[in-house]
Write an enzyme that holds these catalytic residues in place. Structure first.
Site, mmCIF file in Angstrom:
data_model
loop_
_atom_site.group_PDB
_atom_site.id
_atom_site.type_symbol
_atom_site.label_atom_id
_atom_site.label_comp_id
_atom_site.label_asym_id
_atom_site.label_seq_id
_atom_site.Cartn_x
_atom_site.Cartn_y
_atom_site.Cartn_z
ATOM 1 C CB CYS A 8 -43.012 23.373 -17.689
ATOM 2 S SG CYS A 8 -44.509 22.791 -16.658
ATOM 3 C CG HIS A 47 -45.846 21.516 -13.281
ATOM 4 N ND1 HIS A 47 -44.645 21.042 -13.619
ATOM 5 C CD2 HIS A 47 -45.883 21.511 -11.979
ATOM 6 C CE1 HIS A 47 -43.821 21.054 -12.472
ATOM 7 N NE2 HIS A 47 -44.856 21.382 -11.320
ATOM 8 C CG HIS A 99 -39.983 12.089 -15.873
ATOM 9 N ND1 HIS A 99 -40.064 12.879 -14.955
ATOM 10 C CD2 HIS A 99 -39.010 11.276 -15.837
ATOM 11 C CE1 HIS A 99 -38.996 12.534 -14.018
ATOM 12 N NE2 HIS A 99 -38.634 11.584 -14.425
HETATM 13 P P1 5GP Z 1 -35.583 11.015 -13.027
HETATM 14 O O1 5GP Z 1 -34.528 10.777 -12.624
HETATM 15 O O2 5GP Z 1 -36.627 11.966 -12.437
HETATM 16 O O3 5GP Z 1 -36.533 9.496 -13.046
HETATM 17 O O4 5GP Z 1 -35.589 11.169 -14.605
HETATM 18 C C1 5GP Z 1 -35.209 12.515 -15.059
HETATM 19 C C2 5GP Z 1 -34.324 12.251 -16.331
HETATM 20 O O5 5GP Z 1 -34.259 13.553 -16.905
HETATM 21 C C3 5GP Z 1 -33.021 11.630 -16.195
HETATM 22 O O6 5GP Z 1 -32.967 10.402 -16.877
HETATM 23 C C4 5GP Z 1 -32.120 12.738 -16.843
HETATM 24 O O7 5GP Z 1 -31.047 12.053 -17.734
HETATM 25 C C5 5GP Z 1 -33.192 13.495 -17.711
HETATM 26 N N1 5GP Z 1 -32.748 14.866 -17.843
HETATM 27 C C6 5GP Z 1 -32.107 15.762 -16.985
HETATM 28 N N2 5GP Z 1 -32.236 16.891 -17.568
HETATM 29 C C7 5GP Z 1 -32.603 17.052 -18.928
HETATM 30 C C8 5GP Z 1 -32.526 17.905 -20.072
HETATM 31 O O8 5GP Z 1 -32.266 18.900 -19.920
HETATM 32 N N3 5GP Z 1 -32.867 17.263 -21.263
HETATM 33 C C9 5GP Z 1 -33.246 15.922 -21.376
HETATM 34 N N4 5GP Z 1 -33.651 15.575 -22.561
HETATM 35 N N5 5GP Z 1 -33.252 14.872 -20.335
HETATM 36 C C10 5GP Z 1 -32.658 15.525 -19.305
HETATM 37 ZN ZN ZN Z 2 -43.472 21.120 -15.269
#
Ligand code: 5GP
Ligand code: ZN
Length: 113
Positions: A8, A47, A99
């Site tokens: 968010c 969200h 996402h």
């Molecule tokens: P999940 O593991 O929830 O499927 O994906 C979360 C993704 O967010 C991960 O691939 C991680 O690298 C990315 N991520 C985490 N924190 C940040 C951030 O502060 N900025 C960006 N651009 N990506 C992030």
């Molecule tokens: Zn959110």
């Protein structure tokens, strides 16, 4: 908007990110730890915790996420890509704002385990 949600805050431009596309429905930005030459996260502005919640609570935004994912792939990797929604901690979800990972720019193996 959820006050304690990282994504968010990125969508609100309160935390910096390399944004590649945004409109009324979605924001897309480069993953901070890319797993492929193209690795972009596409999020709904609402969200919601995961893709099923997006479908139930913000279906227009989920449709816009799909269009954005294709647009990014068209722009950056010839229109060919994988779109991944990790859902739940055991599936690797670490951020609980829905996402879709747009992954592309190289040949992708089919080994999701
Ligand atoms: P999940 O593991 O929830 O499927 O994906 C979360 C993704 O967010 C991960 O691939 C991680 O690298 C990315 N991520 C985490 N924190 C940040 C951030 O502060 N900025 C960006 N651009 N990506 C992030
Ligand atoms: Zn959110």
């Amino acid at each position: 908007m959820s006050d304690d949600c990282l994504f968010c805050k990125i969508a609100a431009h309160e935390i910096p990110a390399e944004i590649v596309l945004e409109n009324d429905h979605v924001v897309a930005f480069r993953d901070i730890a890319p797993k492929a030459p193209v690795h972009v996260l596409v999020i709904p502005r609402a969200h919601v915790a995961n893709v099923a919640e997006a479908a139930a609570q913000a279906p227009d935004q989920l449709a816009a996420m799909a269009a954005a994912a294709q647009q990014i792939a068209d722009d950056e990797c010839g229109g060919q890509f994988r779109w991944i929604f990790n859902t739940g901690e055991r599936a690797g979800q670490s951020v609980f704002h829905a996402h879709g990972h747009v992954i592309g720019g190289r040949d992708l193996d089919w080994n999701p385990a």
